[in-house]
Design an enzyme around this catalytic site. Structure first.
Site, mmCIF file in Angstrom:
data_model
loop_
_atom_site.group_PDB
_atom_site.id
_atom_site.type_symbol
_atom_site.label_atom_id
_atom_site.label_comp_id
_atom_site.label_asym_id
_atom_site.label_seq_id
_atom_site.Cartn_x
_atom_site.Cartn_y
_atom_site.Cartn_z
ATOM 1 N N LEU B 40 0.854 -1.191 0.000
ATOM 2 C CA LEU B 40 0.000 0.000 0.000
ATOM 3 C C LEU B 40 0.887 1.238 0.000
ATOM 4 C CD1 LEU B 40 -2.835 -0.878 2.588
ATOM 5 C CD2 LEU B 40 -2.767 -1.294 0.140
ATOM 6 N N ASP B 41 0.630 2.172 -0.914
ATOM 7 C CA ASP B 41 1.381 3.430 -0.888
ATOM 8 C C ASP B 41 0.626 4.446 -0.013
ATOM 9 O OD1 ASP B 41 -0.751 4.232 -2.427
ATOM 10 O OD2 ASP B 41 0.376 4.423 -4.290
ATOM 11 N N SER B 42 1.178 5.666 0.099
ATOM 12 C CA SER B 42 0.557 6.677 0.979
ATOM 13 C C SER B 42 -0.906 6.895 0.616
ATOM 14 C CB SER B 42 1.286 8.012 0.860
ATOM 15 O OG SER B 42 2.598 7.873 1.257
ATOM 16 N N ALA B 44 -3.010 4.898 -0.890
ATOM 17 C CA ALA B 44 -3.836 3.735 -0.525
ATOM 18 C C ALA B 44 -4.080 3.709 0.988
ATOM 19 C CB ALA B 44 -3.172 2.447 -0.989
#
Lengths: 154, 86
Positions: B40-42, B44
């Site tokens: 998960l990125d920021s 997400a």
């Protein structure tokens, strides 16, 4: 200006300019590339949770309601802001962030958090207190000048 | 309304993470790291936060969100907040 004053002046202008440019580049590259920095700051003024009235929001942003109306029109079209009628008084219009607006706001806040964390990292408690006092003095002076020019224009 | 059980909170979080990460729900467990394991990125992470705010009727700060490293920590956090509000 002596050398020291000139150096401080250059640093202040560079920091101001580079923060804005970096914010804009970060927005352009990310998922919210249709947002300008000015629009991002309007989202900040609207806030993450509450549905404030147009005049309350304009006051928070220190702009006129006319200017805010134009900005909000664009942000509604882009899907970042919703306008809603006050339940108790239908004449009152409130604005709030959409889901997309909330995501943009949070991502932008992360940029600011990183900036401040990086700034504080090398400083001990005394250094941080000095930095805060210095920034408060600069902020107070610039605000005072802003008020004076505003009065002159009125 | 009765407070959601830990299983219900886990189900909600797993379902959202699955949608955001394209990892099937069955492949998500409490020990997995949100960033390193589930990728998960920021953005997400914030999508997850906004979903949880809407689902559980609470406000979650960026600072709190960034402190959550695993799926289990996210479940514990929601449960703690719900019982504090309860």
């Amino acid at each position: 200006m002596n050398d020291q004053e000139s150096h401080i002046n250059d640093l202040l202008l560079e920091i101001f300019e580079n923060i804005l440019v970096t914010e804009q580049k970060a927005l352009r590259r990310g998922s919210f590339s249709d947002l300008s920095i000015a629009e991002m700051h309007t989202l900040e003024g609207i806030g993450l949770y509450d549905a404030h009235t147009m005049s309350e929001t304009a006051a928070r942003l220190e702009i006129t309601t006319g200017t805010l109306t134009v900005a909000v029109d664009k942000l509604v079209k882009k899907g970042y802001v919703d306008r809603l009628r006050d339940e108790a008084d239908r004449r009152i219009v409130r604005v709030k962030l959409t889901r997309k607006g909330k995501l943009a706001y949070r991502l932008h806040m992360k940029f600011h958090t990183l900036l401040v964390e990086r700034l504080l990292l090398p400083l001990d408690e005394q250094g941080r207190a000095t930095l805060i006092r210095t920034l408060e003095t600069i902020d107070s002076f610039v605000r005072e000048q802003y008020r004076r020019y505003n009065l002159t224009e009125d | 309304m009765p407070e959601p059980t830990r299983t219900e909170v886990l189900k909600e979080i797993t379902s959202t993470i699955s949608r955001l990460s394209n990892v099937p729900e069955a492949g998500i467990n409490e020990t997995q790291l949100l960033i390193a394991d589930l990728k998960l990125d920021s953005l997400a992470i914030y999508e997850l936060v906004v979903d949880l705010e809407e689902r559980f009727g609470m406000q979650i700060s960026n600072e709190d969100a960034e402190g959550l490293e695993t799926v289990g920590e996210a479940v514990d956090y929601i449960q703690r907040r719900l019982s504090e509000a309860g």
